[in-house]
Design an enzyme around this catalytic site. Structure first.
Site, PDB file in Angstrom:
ATOM      1  N   GLN A 240     -71.090  11.246 -19.601  1.00 15.21           N
ATOM      2  CA  GLN A 240     -70.387  11.462 -20.762  1.00 15.21           C
ATOM      3  C   GLN A 240     -69.436  12.467 -20.467  1.00 15.21           C
ATOM      4  O   GLN A 240     -68.818  12.293 -20.661  1.00 15.21           O
ATOM      5  CB  GLN A 240     -71.586  12.078 -21.593  1.00 15.21           C
ATOM      6  CG  GLN A 240     -72.251  11.631 -21.655  1.00 15.21           C
ATOM      7  CD  GLN A 240     -73.486  11.433 -22.751  1.00 15.21           C
ATOM      8  OE1 GLN A 240     -73.753  13.340 -23.095  1.00 15.21           O
ATOM      9  NE2 GLN A 240     -75.031  11.825 -22.932  1.00 15.21           N
TER      10      GLN A 240
ATOM     11  N   GLU B 237     -34.406  21.334 -17.342  1.00 16.30           N
ATOM     12  CA  GLU B 237     -33.946  20.267 -18.311  1.00 16.30           C
ATOM     13  C   GLU B 237     -34.638  21.596 -19.316  1.00 16.30           C
ATOM     14  O   GLU B 237     -35.110  21.501 -20.995  1.00 16.30           O
ATOM     15  CB  GLU B 237     -33.975  19.453 -18.233  1.00 16.30           C
ATOM     16  CG  GLU B 237     -34.231  18.460 -17.731  1.00 16.30           C
ATOM     17  CD  GLU B 237     -32.389  17.962 -17.327  1.00 16.30           C
ATOM     18  OE1 GLU B 237     -31.742  19.619 -17.466  1.00 16.30           O
ATOM     19  OE2 GLU B 237     -32.267  17.791 -16.096  1.00 16.30           O
TER      20      GLU B 237
ATOM     21  N   TRP C 126     -29.643  24.620  -7.410  1.00 13.99           N
ATOM     22  CA  TRP C 126     -31.017  23.101  -8.062  1.00 13.99           C
ATOM     23  C   TRP C 126     -30.984  22.121  -8.680  1.00 13.99           C
ATOM     24  O   TRP C 126     -30.920  21.580  -9.902  1.00 13.99           O
ATOM     25  CB  TRP C 126     -32.259  23.224  -8.934  1.00 13.99           C
ATOM     26  CG  TRP C 126     -32.829  24.926  -8.445  1.00 13.99           C
ATOM     27  CD1 TRP C 126     -32.718  27.072  -8.646  1.00 13.99           C
ATOM     28  CD2 TRP C 126     -33.914  25.080  -7.579  1.00 13.99           C
ATOM     29  NE1 TRP C 126     -33.380  27.262  -7.785  1.00 13.99           N
ATOM     30  CE2 TRP C 126     -34.512  26.385  -6.694  1.00 13.99           C
ATOM     31  CE3 TRP C 126     -34.132  24.121  -6.047  1.00 13.99           C
ATOM     32  CZ2 TRP C 126     -34.760  26.760  -5.825  1.00 13.99           C
ATOM     33  CZ3 TRP C 126     -34.983  23.919  -5.378  1.00 13.99           C
ATOM     34  CH2 TRP C 126     -35.475  26.414  -5.004  1.00 13.99           C
TER      35      TRP C 126
ATOM     36  N   ARG D 277     -36.631   9.000 -11.320  1.00 13.84           N
ATOM     37  CA  ARG D 277     -36.630   9.023 -12.155  1.00 13.84           C
ATOM     38  C   ARG D 277     -35.370   9.619 -12.780  1.00 13.84           C
ATOM     39  O   ARG D 277     -34.411   9.762 -13.320  1.00 13.84           O
ATOM     40  CB  ARG D 277     -37.537   8.960 -13.344  1.00 13.84           C
ATOM     41  CG  ARG D 277     -37.479   9.058 -14.866  1.00 13.84           C
ATOM     42  CD  ARG D 277     -36.547  10.213 -15.736  1.00 13.84           C
ATOM     43  NE  ARG D 277     -37.626  10.744 -15.015  1.00 13.84           N
ATOM     44  CZ  ARG D 277     -37.120  12.758 -15.411  1.00 13.84           C
ATOM     45  NH1 ARG D 277     -35.926  12.478 -15.033  1.00 13.84           N
ATOM     46  NH2 ARG D 277     -38.219  13.643 -15.206  1.00 13.84           N
TER      47      ARG D 277
END
Length: 394
Positions: free
Chosen positions: A288, A372, A171, A99
């Site tokens: 549970q 971002e 980066w 992505r």
């Protein structure tokens, strides 16, 4: 009275009913591609720390219409924001690195050229980028400046009719495979954007190794050592920090959806595991505490999907605000990471094995959480919008 539909664990809130036939078809295409071309191999890619054929994958993604997907013209698909979000979700359900390749190519590099470039620049670069034959990257972050891009040190100075760029970027996704870099630099006129072909003398890109996250992704350091560019390399409409920040907002929108793909994969892995793993004579899903974990994961995943769909429809209507994107990224990435961490506890020791996808997605989302815009930065964006007071310079 119509029959009431059965509860679907794969779609607890019936969100698919809010999508059109075209939306579902686009999602199915992306899901099939990821299942065929990524899922059988990505655990090995991740363990080896490499993406073996990023250019080949980019061409396939281009043929699918996934690159620059919401943009119009120049070979771009012109799809809806919701459809683009669904593709981001399906790609990140396979791996965040895939992505990221699409986001950086389309939502950062291509969007910058489409929004701020000249017609000549659009025609020169966008068709090749839409097809995946040309790879782009977006160079804003520096070794010493990430969350505060106003402190960037990369400089562009005029020399006759040319620009000369000097500095470093860090980066940068796709950096060492890129054919063109959208580089942001400080000038005497403020921050400007420049299109730097990778073959330009003085431009070098080095792949960053030894990553503990996004290992199936190309991450690079860029060095600009007296890179000389013609005047026409500058993006004419990009002046000031508002330009790169608007590109980041566009990319963050895809993350709002994408992070949920990673969360969905981990949730489904935990749900399946809880039904088959036995302890004390019965499946752990019968206890549970395990059911409480699964229920909480499902609630946050469905809430995130509704939020993403709402923001997508606002974007399609031309009404999406940057502050709303910050809200979406802050919530969805934070909750997605929590879902992955909870899924890891359900799988116990198997949760750390590459035989299962959970640890890989969890590690990837540690990076998505901070790129971002970190969670703290998005909190401050919302804080400023809510109070009218700026805490960034406090």
């Amino acid at each position: 009275m119509p029959d009431r539909p059965a509860f679907d664990p794969a779609d607890p809130l019936g969100i698919d009913e809010l999508l059109g036939d075209d939306d579902l078809a686009v999602r199915a295409t992306a899901r099939r591609w990821a299942a065929d071309r990524v899922l059988p191999y990505v655990a090995d890619w991740y363990e080896r720390g490499e993406l073996p054929d990023p250019r080949g994958l980019a061409r396939e993604l281009g043929a699918m219409g996934a690159l620059g997907m919401p943009l119009r013209g120049y070979g771009c698909a012109g799809a809806s924001a919701v459809q683009y979000g669904l593709v981001c979700l399906e790609l990140e359900a396979a791996d965040s690195g895939i992505r990221s390749l699409v986001s950086v190519q389309g939502s950062l590099a291509m969007y910058a050229i489409h929004r701020y470039g000249s017609e000549e620049q659009r025609r020169a670069w966008l068709p090749g980028m839409a097809s995946g034959g040309t790879i782009g990257c977006f160079a804003l972050t520096e070794p010493d400046h990430g969350s505060d891009p106003s402190g960037m040190r990369t400089r562009a100075v005029r020399d006759g009719g040319d620009w000369v760029l000097t500095g470093r970027k860090m980066w940068i996704t796709n950096g060492s495979i890129a054919d063109v870099a959208v580089v942001w630099a400080r000038t005497d006129e403020g921050v400007r954007g420049f299109l730097v072909p990778a073959a330009t003398p003085g431009f070098t890109a080095h792949t960053i190794r030894h990553k503990g996250s996004l290992r199936a992704s190309v991450t690079s350091e860029l060095v600009l050592d007296g890179v000389r560019l013609p005047a026409g390399a500058a993006l004419p409409e990009a002046r000031g920090l508002r330009a790169p920040l608007s590109c980041l907002s566009h990319a963050r929108y895809g993350i709002v959806w994408g992070a949920l793909g990673a969360a969905r994969t981990c949730f489904r892995a935990a749900l399946e595991y809880a039904g088959t793993r036995e302890q004390f004579g019965r499946p752990i899903g019968a206890f549970q505490l395990t059911q409480a974990k699964l229920a909480d994961m499902a609630v946050e995943l469905e809430k995130g999907l509704l939020l993403a769909l709402h923001l997508g429809r606002r974007m399609d209507a031309g009404r999406l605000l940057p502050e709303q994107v910050s809200l979406g990224k802050l919530n969805n990435v934070r909750e997605a990471l929590d879902i992955c961490r909870t899924a890891r506890t359900v799988l116990g020791a198997n949760g750390i094995s590459w035989e299962y996808p959970v640890m890989r997605h969890m590690a990837n989302l540690e990076t998505v959480l901070t790129y971002e815009g970190t969670s703290e930065m998005h909190q401050l964006v919302l804080g400023k919008a809510l109070t009218g007071l700026d805490a960034f310079r406090g």
